[in-house]
Design an enzyme around this catalytic site. Structure first.
Site, PDB file in Angstrom:
ATOM      1  N   GLU A  94       0.799  -1.162   0.079  1.00 30.91           N
ATOM      2  CA  GLU A  94       0.165   0.104   0.025  1.00 30.91           C
ATOM      3  C   GLU A  94       0.974   1.286   0.000  1.00 30.91           C
ATOM      4  OE1 GLU A  94      -2.416   2.708  -0.412  1.00 30.91           O
ATOM      5  OE2 GLU A  94      -3.465   0.571  -0.102  1.00 30.91           O
ATOM      6  N   ASP A 121       5.503   1.362  -4.155  1.00 34.19           N
ATOM      7  CA  ASP A 121       4.892   1.159  -5.524  1.00 34.19           C
ATOM      8  C   ASP A 121       4.924  -0.335  -5.866  1.00 34.19           C
ATOM      9  OD1 ASP A 121       3.647   1.541  -8.050  1.00 34.19           O
ATOM     10  OD2 ASP A 121       5.659   1.478  -8.870  1.00 34.19           O
ATOM     11  N   ASP A 144      -7.832   2.233  -8.321  1.00 31.55           N
ATOM     12  CA  ASP A 144      -8.523   3.800  -8.763  1.00 31.55           C
ATOM     13  C   ASP A 144      -8.833   3.386 -10.348  1.00 31.55           C
ATOM     14  OD1 ASP A 144      -8.692   6.417  -9.901  1.00 31.55           O
ATOM     15  OD2 ASP A 144      -7.340   7.113  -8.383  1.00 31.55           O
ATOM     16  N   LYS A 148     -11.729   9.316 -16.215  1.00 36.02           N
ATOM     17  CA  LYS A 148     -11.574  10.431 -17.321  1.00 36.02           C
ATOM     18  C   LYS A 148     -10.904   9.482 -18.445  1.00 36.02           C
ATOM     19  CE  LYS A 148     -12.154  14.656 -14.893  1.00 36.02           C
ATOM     20  NZ  LYS A 148     -11.341  15.958 -14.627  1.00 36.02           N
ATOM     21  N   ASP A 180     -15.701  -1.684  -8.755  1.00 39.31           N
ATOM     22  CA  ASP A 180     -17.093  -1.072  -8.820  1.00 39.31           C
ATOM     23  C   ASP A 180     -17.522  -0.268  -9.891  1.00 39.31           C
ATOM     24  OD1 ASP A 180     -15.880   1.055  -7.710  1.00 39.31           O
ATOM     25  OD2 ASP A 180     -17.136   1.263  -6.236  1.00 39.31           O
ATOM     26  N   THR A 217     -16.380  -5.179   1.886  1.00 38.42           N
ATOM     27  CA  THR A 217     -15.802  -4.173   2.795  1.00 38.42           C
ATOM     28  C   THR A 217     -16.879  -3.303   3.130  1.00 38.42           C
ATOM     29  OG1 THR A 217     -15.195  -3.002   0.700  1.00 38.42           O
ATOM     30  CG2 THR A 217     -13.443  -4.251   1.576  1.00 38.42           C
ATOM     31  N   LYS A 218     -16.578  -2.089   3.815  1.00 36.19           N
ATOM     32  CA  LYS A 218     -17.587  -1.368   4.304  1.00 36.19           C
ATOM     33  C   LYS A 218     -17.875  -0.633   3.085  1.00 36.19           C
ATOM     34  CE  LYS A 218     -16.515  -0.909   9.024  1.00 36.19           C
ATOM     35  NZ  LYS A 218     -15.859   0.104  10.197  1.00 36.19           N
ATOM     36  N   PHE A 219     -16.941  -0.137   2.370  1.00 33.19           N
ATOM     37  CA  PHE A 219     -17.118   0.559   1.023  1.00 33.19           C
ATOM     38  C   PHE A 219     -18.107  -0.004   0.144  1.00 33.19           C
ATOM     39  CE2 PHE A 219     -15.651   1.174  -3.380  1.00 33.19           C
ATOM     40  CZ  PHE A 219     -16.034   2.421  -3.519  1.00 33.19           C
TER      41      PHE A 219
END
EC number: 2.1.1.33
Length: 239
Positions: A94, A121, A144, A148, A180, A217-219
């Site tokens: 991470e 990384d 991520d 765009k 997602d 996950t909570k997300f």
């Protein structure tokens, strides 16, 4: 703990072209708990970046299947998986130190001995530190999506990256992705399906149901409540 974060972009042969990041640095402020964890638990569970290949049996003190998770966020699902599967070893990477601190705190609270973490990384770690044919699974959950179009090249799932992951997986090893964002899921499917040596584990040759091994996950729970979908992809290295 060093925090030198870089990520190369590759040409069609997988060679680094120039430095481009697939993530945004959002370090934020460390909580006292995260700072305490970094100071006290990093020496035990933290792995500094180096240009030497890792020796997993030496790192974990035993021979066991190794799962690598890239971008573990705050570490909740990674800690849960390590707790549920004590017979396996887990390495998490991470780039955001608050997440690393949170993961260390949770892992310490659970008394885990089968989890190690890095703050660097992942692309460079894969190149410099992960031996070929060494991983049972690579996990990449909710990277991520770079919505765009002009930023699509920043998406971590590109052919050279997927080829790199394949080289680190054992024969029969699994690359498990989840997102997602449906356009990113379609992008992942297109990239992975184009690479020789991967087999899609989906019966319909697209997405798989969320396996029980991946905690919600909570997300993700929030997304479900809002009617958002989640797409899981699992590809096996077959050659």
């Amino acid at each position: 703990m060093k925090n030198d974060v870089i990520s190369p972009e590759f040409d069609e042969n997988g060679r680094p072209l120039r430095r481009i990041r697939s993530f945004v640095r959002r370090q934020g402020r460390l909580t006292k708990g995260q700072e305490h964890a970094l100071e006290n638990y990093w020496p035990v569970m933290g792995v500094e970046f180096s240009e030497d290949m890792l020796d997993f049996p030496a790192l974990f003190g035993r021979e066991a299947p190794v799962t690598l998770e890239i971008g573990f966020g705050m570490g909740a699902s990674l800690v849960a998986m390590a707790k549920d599967r004590p017979e396996q070893d887990f390495l998490g990477i991470e780039v955001h130190s608050p997440g690393v601190g949170a993961c260390l705190a949770s892992a310490h609270e659970e008394g885990l001995s089968n989890l190690r973490v890095m703050c660097h990384d992942a692309v460079e770690v894969l190149h410099k530190m992960i031996p070929d044919n060494s991983l049972r699974m690579v996990q990449l959950f909710f990277p991520d999506p770079w919505h765009k179009a002009r930023h699509n090249k920043r998406r971590i799932i590109q052919v050279p990256f997927a080829e790199l992951v394949k080289s680190k997986l054992q024969l029969g090893g699994i690359f498990h992705m989840a997102t997602d964002w449906e356009p990113y899921a379609e992008h992942m499917l297109e990239v992975m399906s184009s690479i020789d040596g991967y087999k899609n584990l989906s019966e319909s040759n697209d997405y798989v149901p969320r396996p029980a091994s991946r905690p919600v996950t909570k997300f993700e729970q929030r997304g479900h409540r809002l009617g958002h979908g989640v797409w899981d992809l699992m590809f096996e290295r077959v050659k």
